[in-house]
Design an enzyme around this catalytic site. Structure first.
Site, PDB file in Angstrom:
ATOM      1  N   ASN A 102     -16.760 -13.926 -32.300  1.00 11.71           N
ATOM      2  CA  ASN A 102     -15.158 -14.020 -32.141  1.00 11.71           C
ATOM      3  C   ASN A 102     -14.579 -13.325 -33.387  1.00 11.71           C
ATOM      4  OD1 ASN A 102     -15.776 -15.790 -29.897  1.00 11.71           O
ATOM      5  ND2 ASN A 102     -15.303 -17.707 -31.295  1.00 11.71           N
ATOM      6  N   ASP A 104     -11.173 -13.751 -33.830  1.00  6.67           N
ATOM      7  CA  ASP A 104     -10.035 -14.425 -34.175  1.00  6.67           C
ATOM      8  C   ASP A 104      -9.673 -15.037 -35.342  1.00  6.67           C
ATOM      9  OD1 ASP A 104     -11.492 -16.791 -33.860  1.00  6.67           O
ATOM     10  OD2 ASP A 104     -11.230 -17.148 -31.710  1.00  6.67           O
ATOM     11  N   HIS A 119     -18.484  -8.913 -34.487  1.00  7.69           N
ATOM     12  CA  HIS A 119     -17.470  -8.084 -33.739  1.00  7.69           C
ATOM     13  C   HIS A 119     -16.397  -7.470 -34.317  1.00  7.69           C
ATOM     14  CE1 HIS A 119     -19.801  -9.459 -29.508  1.00  7.69           C
ATOM     15  NE2 HIS A 119     -20.469  -8.555 -30.418  1.00  7.69           N
ATOM     16  N   CYS A 130     -12.087   8.517 -39.396  1.00  2.00           N
ATOM     17  CA  CYS A 130     -12.802   8.180 -40.667  1.00  2.00           C
ATOM     18  C   CYS A 130     -13.123   6.867 -41.094  1.00  2.00           C
ATOM     19  CB  CYS A 130     -11.981   9.072 -41.948  1.00  2.00           C
ATOM     20  SG  CYS A 130     -10.470   8.077 -42.477  1.00  2.00           S
ATOM     21  N   CYS A 148      -3.751   8.114 -39.124  1.00  2.00           N
ATOM     22  CA  CYS A 148      -4.429   8.136 -40.831  1.00  2.00           C
ATOM     23  C   CYS A 148      -3.994   9.287 -41.504  1.00  2.00           C
ATOM     24  CB  CYS A 148      -5.749   8.027 -40.675  1.00  2.00           C
ATOM     25  SG  CYS A 148      -6.769   8.079 -41.997  1.00  2.00           S
ATOM     26  N   CYS A 150      -5.841  11.403 -42.352  1.00  2.00           N
ATOM     27  CA  CYS A 150      -6.948  12.550 -42.116  1.00  2.00           C
ATOM     28  C   CYS A 150      -6.414  12.755 -40.789  1.00  2.00           C
ATOM     29  CB  CYS A 150      -8.414  11.837 -41.998  1.00  2.00           C
ATOM     30  SG  CYS A 150      -8.623  10.874 -40.594  1.00  2.00           S
ATOM     31  N   GLY A 187     -20.686 -22.073 -26.936  1.00  2.00           N
ATOM     32  CA  GLY A 187     -19.499 -21.437 -26.503  1.00  2.00           C
ATOM     33  C   GLY A 187     -19.703 -20.080 -26.223  1.00  2.00           C
ATOM     34  N   THR A 188     -21.007 -19.428 -25.926  1.00  2.00           N
ATOM     35  CA  THR A 188     -21.164 -18.207 -25.550  1.00  2.00           C
ATOM     36  C   THR A 188     -22.035 -18.127 -24.206  1.00  2.00           C
ATOM     37  OG1 THR A 188     -22.059 -16.122 -26.139  1.00  2.00           O
ATOM     38  CG2 THR A 188     -23.204 -17.959 -27.399  1.00  2.00           C
ATOM     39  N   ASN A 213     -22.344 -25.898 -24.161  1.00  4.88           N
ATOM     40  CA  ASN A 213     -21.694 -24.975 -23.306  1.00  4.88           C
ATOM     41  C   ASN A 213     -21.095 -25.766 -22.369  1.00  4.88           C
ATOM     42  OD1 ASN A 213     -20.843 -22.698 -21.494  1.00  4.88           O
ATOM     43  ND2 ASN A 213     -21.898 -21.374 -22.959  1.00  4.88           N
TER      44      ASN A 213
END
Ligand code: OAD
Length: 244
Positions: A102, A104, A119, A130, A148, A150, A187-188, A213
């Site tokens: 998650n 969040d 993630h 960059c 950015c 760059c 919960g996946t 789950n």
């Protein structure tokens, strides 16, 4: 809802190393939509259509609109009893690793400490070219997306499909999974790799595998204990049993 098995409680009481993998389901009771549930579509798009480099190259404003919508939603929600139960669980073990897919930040807000965010984190931005962190705000209503120094476009600091996961986090996650005596997958949907390999890896190395789950997943048949129900209800029961 199923009662928690005595044997699992015994196994947890004896365990020194515990690892947990969470997915969008743990935040569902906070009001964050899951990716593959009924509420998983944003406009008509699936996550796999927006969380990619190609989508960002084709239409950065659309991808940003989705992330800003989710960022706003996530800033307004609170951790739920499932998140808090994991904080209590962490306090019961010396060696406890919480691996999450998650973005969040709710585990951190609840008070969990040893967290591996596989993630990324939806509140952070970085340069597409960059990789430098970008502290400014992103406002798509201004018409032009921030750049950015760059010259690269600014993007959310999350992992997209087809991208590598942060090396340190995924390496530590595999290590914790291989060493865990008990591994909880919570919960996946357990279909997005490499995260989905972690419970399998834990089981292969001898861990007792527990799944919590709402629905069966590809992992259910492999689990030693599979509890079908809400993580915000089942996790507090496990903690209560461990403390009693
Ligand atoms: P999914 O949306 O694929 O799966 C959520 C799971 O949680 C489903 O199996 C639901 O049945 C379950 N669930 C829903 N509510 C629950 C509750 N209250 N208690 C327990 N379980 C519940 O989400 P993830 O598995 O997290 O990646 O998805 C994995 C990755 O795919 C995400 O990190 C994201 C996504 O696309 C990227 O964006 C790279």
């Amino acid at each position: 809802m199923s009662a928690i098995d005595n044997k699992l409680i015994d196994r947890l009481r004896k365990a020194k190393k515990v690892a947990v993998l969470t997915g969008a389901g743990i935040s569902a009771e906070s009001g964050v939509p899951t990716f593959r549930g009924n509420d998983g579509l944003w406009k008509k798009f699936r996550a796999e259509e927006l969380a990619t480099v190609d989508a960002f190259m084709d239409n950065p404003a659309l991808v940003w609109e989705w992330y800003l919508f989710r960022r706003d939603l996530m800033s307004k929600v609170e951790p739920n009893p499932g998140h808090y139960a994991l904080v209590e669980l962490e306090n019961l073990f010396n060696d406890f690793t919480l691996i999450t897919q998650n973005v969040d930040g709710l585990h951190r807000r609840a008070g969990s400490k040893n967290i591996l965010e596989l993630h990324g984190n939806i509140t952070l931005n970085k340069c597409f070219d960059c990789g430098k962190a970008f502290e400014g705000t992103v406002d798509i209503s201004l018409g032009e997306l921030p750049k950015c120094a760059c010259g690269g476009k600014i993007r959310p600091d999350v992992v997209w499909f087809g991208e590598l996961l942060p090396a340190a986090a995924i390496n530590k996650a595999f290590e914790a999974s291989q060493e865990a005596e008990v591994f909880l997958s919570i919960g996946t949907s357990a279909i997005v790799h490499p995260a989905a390999s972690l419970p399998v890896e834990a089981k292969r190395h001898g861990a007792c595998l527990v799944e919590i789950n709402l629905d069966p997943t590809p992992l259910t048949a492999l689990a030693d204990y599979a509890y079908q129900g809400k993580s915000g209800e089942i996790l507090p029961q496990i903690v209560e049993r461990l403390k009693s």
